[in-house]
Write a protein that holds these residues in place. Structure first.
Motif, mmCIF file in Angstrom:
data_model
loop_
_atom_site.group_PDB
_atom_site.id
_atom_site.type_symbol
_atom_site.label_atom_id
_atom_site.label_comp_id
_atom_site.label_asym_id
_atom_site.label_seq_id
_atom_site.Cartn_x
_atom_site.Cartn_y
_atom_site.Cartn_z
ATOM 1 N N LEU A 101 21.478 11.825 -9.053
ATOM 2 C CA LEU A 101 21.778 10.482 -9.942
ATOM 3 C C LEU A 101 20.236 10.160 -10.331
ATOM 4 C CD1 LEU A 101 24.337 8.821 -7.340
ATOM 5 C CD2 LEU A 101 24.677 9.964 -9.675
ATOM 6 N N ARG A 102 20.335 9.209 -11.644
ATOM 7 C CA ARG A 102 19.034 8.733 -11.890
ATOM 8 C C ARG A 102 19.060 7.513 -11.417
ATOM 9 N NH1 ARG A 102 19.167 7.851 -18.332
ATOM 10 N NH2 ARG A 102 16.919 8.127 -18.069
ATOM 11 N N ILE A 103 17.644 7.042 -11.086
ATOM 12 C CA ILE A 103 17.385 5.875 -10.296
ATOM 13 C C ILE A 103 16.216 5.276 -11.241
ATOM 14 C CG2 ILE A 103 16.355 4.692 -8.096
ATOM 15 C CD1 ILE A 103 17.700 6.979 -6.520
ATOM 16 N N ALA A 104 16.540 3.859 -11.648
ATOM 17 C CA ALA A 104 15.428 3.079 -12.202
ATOM 18 C C ALA A 104 15.145 2.068 -11.439
ATOM 19 C CB ALA A 104 16.446 2.232 -13.451
ATOM 20 N N SER A 151 0.812 -1.086 0.042
ATOM 21 C CA SER A 151 0.033 0.013 0.022
ATOM 22 C C SER A 151 0.835 1.401 -0.005
ATOM 23 C CB SER A 151 -1.069 -0.094 1.341
ATOM 24 O OG SER A 151 -0.017 0.002 2.437
ATOM 25 N N LYS A 152 2.064 1.105 0.141
ATOM 26 C CA LYS A 152 2.929 2.207 0.339
ATOM 27 C C LYS A 152 3.617 2.650 -0.845
ATOM 28 C CE LYS A 152 2.283 2.782 4.999
ATOM 29 N NZ LYS A 152 1.761 4.282 5.642
ATOM 30 N N LEU A 153 3.409 2.028 -1.840
ATOM 31 C CA LEU A 153 4.339 1.828 -3.219
ATOM 32 C C LEU A 153 4.271 3.228 -3.821
ATOM 33 C CD1 LEU A 153 3.731 -1.077 -5.522
ATOM 34 C CD2 LEU A 153 5.901 -0.063 -4.966
ATOM 35 N N PRO A 154 3.097 3.872 -3.715
ATOM 36 C CA PRO A 154 3.325 5.405 -4.565
ATOM 37 C C PRO A 154 4.025 6.287 -3.649
ATOM 38 C CG PRO A 154 0.966 4.558 -4.419
ATOM 39 C CD PRO A 154 1.903 3.777 -3.638
ATOM 40 N N GLU A 155 3.797 6.288 -2.314
ATOM 41 C CA GLU A 155 4.537 6.995 -1.414
ATOM 42 C C GLU A 155 6.092 6.776 -1.387
ATOM 43 O OE1 GLU A 155 3.025 6.694 2.683
ATOM 44 O OE2 GLU A 155 5.114 7.414 3.330
ATOM 45 N N VAL A 156 6.405 5.559 -1.360
ATOM 46 C CA VAL A 156 7.974 5.321 -1.445
ATOM 47 C C VAL A 156 8.545 5.598 -2.800
ATOM 48 C CG1 VAL A 156 9.552 3.389 -1.424
ATOM 49 C CG2 VAL A 156 7.718 3.602 0.170
ATOM 50 N N LEU A 157 7.774 5.265 -4.001
ATOM 51 C CA LEU A 157 8.524 5.781 -5.444
ATOM 52 C C LEU A 157 8.689 7.246 -5.418
ATOM 53 C CD1 LEU A 157 6.591 2.942 -7.579
ATOM 54 C CD2 LEU A 157 9.063 2.997 -6.806
ATOM 55 N N ASN A 158 7.605 8.023 -4.727
ATOM 56 C CA ASN A 158 7.832 9.474 -4.802
ATOM 57 C C ASN A 158 9.135 9.751 -3.969
ATOM 58 O OD1 ASN A 158 5.809 10.317 -6.651
ATOM 59 N ND2 ASN A 158 4.332 10.364 -4.563
ATOM 60 N N ARG A 159 9.375 9.103 -2.971
ATOM 61 C CA ARG A 159 10.264 9.648 -2.082
ATOM 62 C C ARG A 159 11.783 9.116 -2.925
ATOM 63 N NH1 ARG A 159 12.777 12.430 0.077
ATOM 64 N NH2 ARG A 159 14.140 11.211 1.534
ATOM 65 N N ILE A 160 11.809 7.924 -3.494
ATOM 66 C CA ILE A 160 13.024 7.579 -4.431
ATOM 67 C C ILE A 160 13.210 8.611 -5.371
ATOM 68 C CG2 ILE A 160 13.771 5.814 -5.928
ATOM 69 C CD1 ILE A 160 12.219 3.682 -4.021
ATOM 70 N N ASN A 161 12.128 9.319 -5.835
ATOM 71 C CA ASN A 161 12.230 10.213 -7.038
ATOM 72 C C ASN A 161 13.108 11.374 -6.408
ATOM 73 O OD1 ASN A 161 11.624 9.107 -9.630
ATOM 74 N ND2 ASN A 161 9.255 9.757 -9.216
ATOM 75 N N GLU A 162 12.508 11.781 -5.049
ATOM 76 C CA GLU A 162 13.276 13.060 -4.563
ATOM 77 C C GLU A 162 14.553 12.504 -4.330
ATOM 78 O OE1 GLU A 162 9.011 13.941 -2.293
ATOM 79 O OE2 GLU A 162 10.785 13.570 -0.898
ATOM 80 N N ILE A 163 15.181 11.511 -3.630
ATOM 81 C CA ILE A 163 16.355 11.016 -3.553
ATOM 82 C C ILE A 163 17.334 11.125 -4.795
ATOM 83 C CG2 ILE A 163 17.941 9.207 -2.776
ATOM 84 C CD1 ILE A 163 15.460 8.191 -0.991
ATOM 85 N N SER A 164 16.587 10.748 -5.881
ATOM 86 C CA SER A 164 17.289 10.901 -7.283
ATOM 87 C C SER A 164 17.428 12.432 -7.503
ATOM 88 C CB SER A 164 16.433 10.266 -8.334
ATOM 89 O OG SER A 164 16.860 10.513 -9.502
#
Ligand SMILES: Cc1cc2nc3c(=O)[nH]c(=O)nc-3n(C[C@H](O)[C@H](O)[C@H](O)COP(=O)(O)OP(=O)(O)OC[C@H]3O[C@@H](n4cnc5c(N)ncnc54)[C@H](O)[C@@H]3O)c2cc1C
Length: 486
Positions: free
Chosen positions: A373-376, A355-368
């Motif tokens: 650095l690009r993150i795939a 259930s946390k997928l959208p939130e976590v993928l957004n945070r990973i984008n922010e870390i990128s």
């Protein structure tokens, strides 16, 4: 990188060589050892003292006894595809390579089990029993080269582990050489609720720190009667993530439910197995259902409807086995495909509640964005097992360090939302500090006490899995120093 001095043929090398019969029994020249200075975690390198290639359990036991009597650090190695540095010889270890112990010892279709030596390559098992209608379920993307011994040590997962479970769910018995050289058998070959402690569960996933696995009894499964595979393209990652949640909450358990984001798609389309995914989509889902033929169409129709409910741009069902195989080759070679768009990449491996997928993928984008650095992202979405692939160029000063920091930040996000720092690749040396994101000192001590029971002199794969005071700090310092000088 941290390299140690040239190796020479000393008395230990002579003695170790005498234990192992046949040609190609030992390597000790520096140029030969270079191939063993790291595994799939290539950021940190150390030369071993030697690499020995035993032919059988008795030779493994003799090697272990020799190392114990002479206080020589040692570790086991399969194919060296591990991604967390578990097979890196941090302490100038003697590497005990299991690649010569690669036989399929027996297949018992009636009782659905097979016995293999540890160096047997994962995919070979399925290939050897496919014509009889059986297969071995755990399917890491590295399955064409990784060994079942390495899979046991890492409790490896794979795309089809969503429905069928990871390696530990398919191991029925193990033969193990303990650090005192004793050979033991554990697991009662699958008898449910056998008396005594569950040593099989303890050994599986112990990352080569408790003993060396020399024989493995695995469960084999009958091929499903039918399977169908769906590919769905989304313009928004959130829609794809929501579709993942809705498919599972509808009570469907797909055999596999994989996701790739835009950067990952750019990589796989530029590499060896392109399938023509549109390059402007934000996410794709690869979904497979299997089981008895009667229920499959109903499940597929439900999945198609869920995708439509979430504004899918295009969704299609594989028309034949060839098309299905093309989609899977594109996905399974996804990590290596990053080499087509980046000089280097670091594979991360965290787990989160779905259930946390959208939130976590957004945070990973922010870390990128923060790291530059690009993150795939290519991952097992169905069980929330994320693989952020951090793209960098090690030739740029400071880039490797930034990649490690970005990887650690991704794991912190996973831990913060109630997840974990590894889903299938293990801790090794890579995530040793991050163990503190999820365990207290007391919890770490409770586990290292168990290691001491098996491995009291800590000669077997020391410095891996658990942070020990001082050592993990030293490793991180060494990595930083090596990067600064590269
Ligand atoms: C491209 C790519 C894709 C991958 N995809 C996946 C994936 O989908 N899922 C997944 O789970 N992993 C994946 N991996 C990681 C890796 O393949 C697995 O961790 C695999 O189980 C390692 O097996 P190996 O034979 O290469 O072990 P090695 O790398 O040689 O060793 C790994 C660890 O196991 C220990 N070990 C090895 N053999 C033994 C033994 N006989 N007894 C005791 N300890 C032993 C070693 O000491 C080390 O700590 C991938 C790796 C790559 C490079």
């Amino acid at each position: 990188m941290a390299r140690t001095k040239v190796r020479s043929k000393d008395k230990h090398i002579n003695n170790l060589a005498k234990i192992v019969s046949g040609p190609y029994s030992i390597l000790y020249d520096q140029e030969d050892l270079l191939a063993y200075d790291c595994d799939g975690f290539t950021i940190h390198k150390h030369l071993p003292k030697a690499v020995v290639f035993p032919n059988n359990t008795e030779e493994v036991a003799e090697l272990v006894k020799y190392c114990a009597e002479n206080s020589l650090p040692y570790l086991a190695r399969g194919a060296g595809t591990g991604l967390s540095g578990g097979a890196i010889p941090l302490n100038e270890e003697v590497i005990i390579s299991l690649v010569k112990m690669k036989r399929l010892l027996s297949v018992d279709l009636e009782n659905r089990r097979a016995v293999v030596e540890p160096g047997y390559v994962n995919l070979k098992l399925t290939n050897s029993i496919a014509d009889k209608g059986y297969y071995y379920a755990p399917d890491p993307s590295s399955q064409s080269c990784c060994t079942i011994g390495g899979n046991v040590a890492e409790n490896a997962g794979g795309a089809h582990c969503l429905k069928y479970g990871v390696t530990t769910n398919h191991i029925l018995g193990l033969e193990v050489v303990l650090p005192n050289g004793e050979i033991i058998e554990i697991g009662h070959d699958g008898i449910p609720d056998a008396p005594g402690y569950d040593l099989l569960g303890l050994l599986t996933g112990s990352e080569g720190t408790l003993g060396i696995v020399t024989k493995i009894t695995v469960r084999i499964l009958k091929n499903p009667e039918a399977k169908q595979t769906v590919l769905a393209y989304f313009d928004h990652v959130e829609d794809g993530s929501q579709a993942v949640s809705d498919i599972i909450s509808a009570g469907i358990v797909p055999a596999a439910l994989e996701m790739m984001d835009k950067t990952a798609i750019e990589g796989v389309e530029a590499a060896s197995f392109p399938v023509g995914h549109p390059k402007d989509i934000e996410a794709l889902l690869l979904i497979e259902v299997d089981g008895v033929s009667a229920g499959i169409n109903e499940q597929i129709n439900h999945i198609l409807q869920v995708c439509k409910n979430h504004h899918v741009r295009e969704v299609k069902v594989a028309q034949d086995e060839q098309e299905r195989a093309r989609w899977w080759a594109n996905r399974k070679t996804g990590f290596g495909a990053m080499g087509a768009i980046s000089a280097d990449y670091l594979v991360q491996d965290g787990v989160i509640p779905r259930s946390k997928l959208p939130e976590v993928l957004n945070r990973i984008n922010e870390i990128s964005a923060e790291s530059g650095l690009r993150i795939a992202n290519i991952f097992h979405a169905g069980d929330g097992n994320l693989h952020p692939l951090i793209l960098f160029d090690a030739r740029i000063p400071g880039a490797s360090e930034k990649a490690l920091e970005a990887g650690s930040a991704c794991l912190q996000v996973c831990a913060d939302v109630g997840g974990s720092i590894t889903g299938e690749h293990g801790v090794g040396i890579e995530k040793i500090n991050e163990m503190r994101f999820i365990f207290t000192d007391e919890e770490i001590a409770a586990q290292t006490n168990i290691r001491e029971v098996f491995n009291p002199n800590n000669l077997l794969n020391a410095g891996k899995l658990f942070p020990s005071p001082g050592r993990c700090v030293e490793i991180k310092k060494e990595m930083k120093a090596a990067m600064a000088s590269s």
